[in-house]
Design a protein around this motif. Structure first.
Motif, short mmCIF file in Angstrom:
data_model
loop_
_atom_site.label_atom_id
_atom_site.label_comp_id
_atom_site.label_asym_id
_atom_site.label_seq_id
_atom_site.Cartn_x
_atom_site.Cartn_y
_atom_site.Cartn_z
N PHE A 1 0.83 -1.21 0.00
CA PHE A 1 0.00 0.00 0.00
C PHE A 1 0.86 1.26 0.00
O PHE A 1 0.55 2.25 -0.67
N MET A 2 1.96 1.25 0.77
CA MET A 2 2.83 2.42 0.84
C MET A 2 3.42 2.75 -0.53
O MET A 2 3.47 3.91 -0.95
N ILE A 3 3.83 1.74 -1.24
CA ILE A 3 4.37 1.95 -2.59
C ILE A 3 3.29 2.51 -3.50
O ILE A 3 3.53 3.46 -4.26
N ALA A 4 2.09 1.97 -3.39
CA ALA A 4 0.99 2.42 -4.25
C ALA A 4 0.62 3.87 -3.96
O ALA A 4 0.47 4.67 -4.89
N VAL A 5 0.46 4.22 -2.68
CA VAL A 5 0.08 5.60 -2.36
C VAL A 5 1.18 6.57 -2.79
O VAL A 5 0.89 7.65 -3.31
N GLY A 6 2.43 6.18 -2.61
CA GLY A 6 3.52 7.06 -3.04
C GLY A 6 3.54 7.26 -4.54
O GLY A 6 3.69 8.38 -5.04
N ALA A 7 3.35 6.17 -5.28
CA ALA A 7 3.37 6.25 -6.74
C ALA A 7 2.19 7.06 -7.27
O ALA A 7 2.35 7.93 -8.14
N LEU A 8 0.99 6.79 -6.75
CA LEU A 8 -0.20 7.49 -7.25
C LEU A 8 -0.21 8.97 -6.86
O LEU A 8 -0.53 9.83 -7.69
N ALA A 9 0.14 9.25 -5.62
CA ALA A 9 0.19 10.66 -5.19
C ALA A 9 1.32 11.38 -5.92
O ALA A 9 1.16 12.53 -6.35
N GLY A 10 2.45 10.72 -6.08
CA GLY A 10 3.57 11.31 -6.80
C GLY A 10 3.24 11.63 -8.25
O GLY A 10 3.62 12.66 -8.79
N GLY B 1 1.26 5.01 9.62
CA GLY B 1 2.61 5.57 9.58
C GLY B 1 3.33 5.27 8.28
O GLY B 1 3.98 6.14 7.69
N MET B 2 3.21 4.04 7.81
CA MET B 2 3.86 3.68 6.55
C MET B 2 3.23 4.43 5.38
O MET B 2 3.94 4.88 4.47
N GLY B 3 1.91 4.57 5.40
CA GLY B 3 1.24 5.32 4.34
C GLY B 3 1.68 6.77 4.31
O GLY B 3 1.95 7.33 3.24
N MET B 4 1.74 7.38 5.47
CA MET B 4 2.18 8.78 5.54
C MET B 4 3.63 8.93 5.11
O MET B 4 3.99 9.93 4.48
N SER B 5 4.45 7.94 5.42
CA SER B 5 5.84 7.96 4.97
C SER B 5 5.89 7.91 3.44
O SER B 5 6.69 8.62 2.82
N GLY B 6 5.03 7.11 2.83
CA GLY B 6 4.95 7.06 1.37
C GLY B 6 4.52 8.39 0.77
O GLY B 6 5.03 8.82 -0.27
N VAL B 7 3.59 9.06 1.44
CA VAL B 7 3.13 10.37 0.96
C VAL B 7 4.26 11.39 1.08
O VAL B 7 4.46 12.21 0.17
N LEU B 8 5.01 11.34 2.17
CA LEU B 8 6.16 12.25 2.31
C LEU B 8 7.17 12.05 1.19
O LEU B 8 7.69 13.01 0.63
N ARG B 9 7.41 10.81 0.84
CA ARG B 9 8.32 10.54 -0.29
C ARG B 9 7.74 11.08 -1.59
O ARG B 9 8.46 11.59 -2.44
N ALA B 10 6.42 10.95 -1.76
CA ALA B 10 5.77 11.41 -2.99
C ALA B 10 5.91 12.91 -3.17
O ALA B 10 6.03 13.39 -4.30
N VAL B 11 5.89 13.65 -2.08
CA VAL B 11 6.03 15.11 -2.19
C VAL B 11 7.49 15.54 -2.19
O VAL B 11 7.79 16.73 -2.19
N GLY B 12 8.40 14.57 -2.18
CA GLY B 12 9.81 14.87 -2.26
C GLY B 12 10.48 15.13 -0.93
O GLY B 12 11.60 15.64 -0.88
N ASP B 13 9.83 14.77 0.16
CA ASP B 13 10.40 14.99 1.49
C ASP B 13 10.95 13.68 2.05
O ASP B 13 10.50 13.18 3.08
N ALA B 14 11.95 13.15 1.34
CA ALA B 14 12.53 11.87 1.72
C ALA B 14 13.21 11.94 3.09
O ALA B 14 13.21 10.97 3.84
N ARG B 15 13.72 13.11 3.45
CA ARG B 15 14.39 13.27 4.74
C ARG B 15 13.43 13.02 5.90
O ARG B 15 13.73 12.26 6.82
#
Length: 168
Positions: A32-41, A112-126
């Motif tokens: 799910f984390m990968i999916a939310v990151g990819a779709l939101a990204g 938490g994992m989903g929100m982490s994926g969203v942070l990556r999607a918006v470019g906030d990997a840190r």
């Protein structure tokens, strides 16, 4: 690691069996984390932040519901799946008790994992990395405190898992 320092192979095996069940649940969240990151990204890349918010909200809601559902399912079928994994006797009892304590925090882990994926999607990997790192640091300190300091053994490790997921 800390559980193995107790020197009881049966308890170590019980926590090992519990970890297999937790890994299965975590694997669902990773997908799910990968999916939310990819779709939101993708939506962010297309310049549609509103669509990205909608996707993230829907995905996070789905992740929480899935986390709750899998928690209930796992808790209901524990008496059947642990023996199928090879857990018997005291090892099964340790695994079951560990999971009864840790599994209810599954939905928090999913969120938490989903929100982490969203942070990556918006470019906030840190910040996405810091979320995981802080939860790990909490575990490093709370795990031995509960296992050895309060002499809770495997239950202490399960409580530490629960607390770490709250922090996560």
């Amino acid at each position: 690691l800390y559980i193995s320092w107790l020197g009881n192979k049966t308890i170590t095996a019980g926590v090992g069996f519990a970890t297999v069940v937790l890994f299965f649940m975590t694997s669902i969240h990773i997908g799910f984390m990968i999916a939310v990151g990819a779709l939101a990204g993708k939506a962010i890349g297309a310049g549609n932040r509103q669509k990205a918010r909608e996707i993230a909200s829907a995905a996070l809601s789905l992740m929480i519901m899935t986390g709750i559902f899998t928690s209930i399912l796992i808790l209901l079928i524990l008496p059947y799946i642990l023996p199928m994994l090879g857990a018997t006797g005291q090892a099964e009892q340790v695994a079951r008790q560990f999971l009864y304590i840790a599994v209810p925090s599954n939905a928090l882990m999913a969120l938490g994992m989903g929100m982490s994926g969203v942070l990556r999607a918006v470019g906030d990997a840190r910040r996405a990395m810091l979320v995981t790192l802080v939860a790990g640091i909490v575990t490093i300190f709370i795990d031995p405190l509960l296992i050895f300091g309060f002499e809770l053994g495997a239950n202490g490790a399960a409580i530490a898992t629960f607390i770490s997921r709250i922090v996560f």
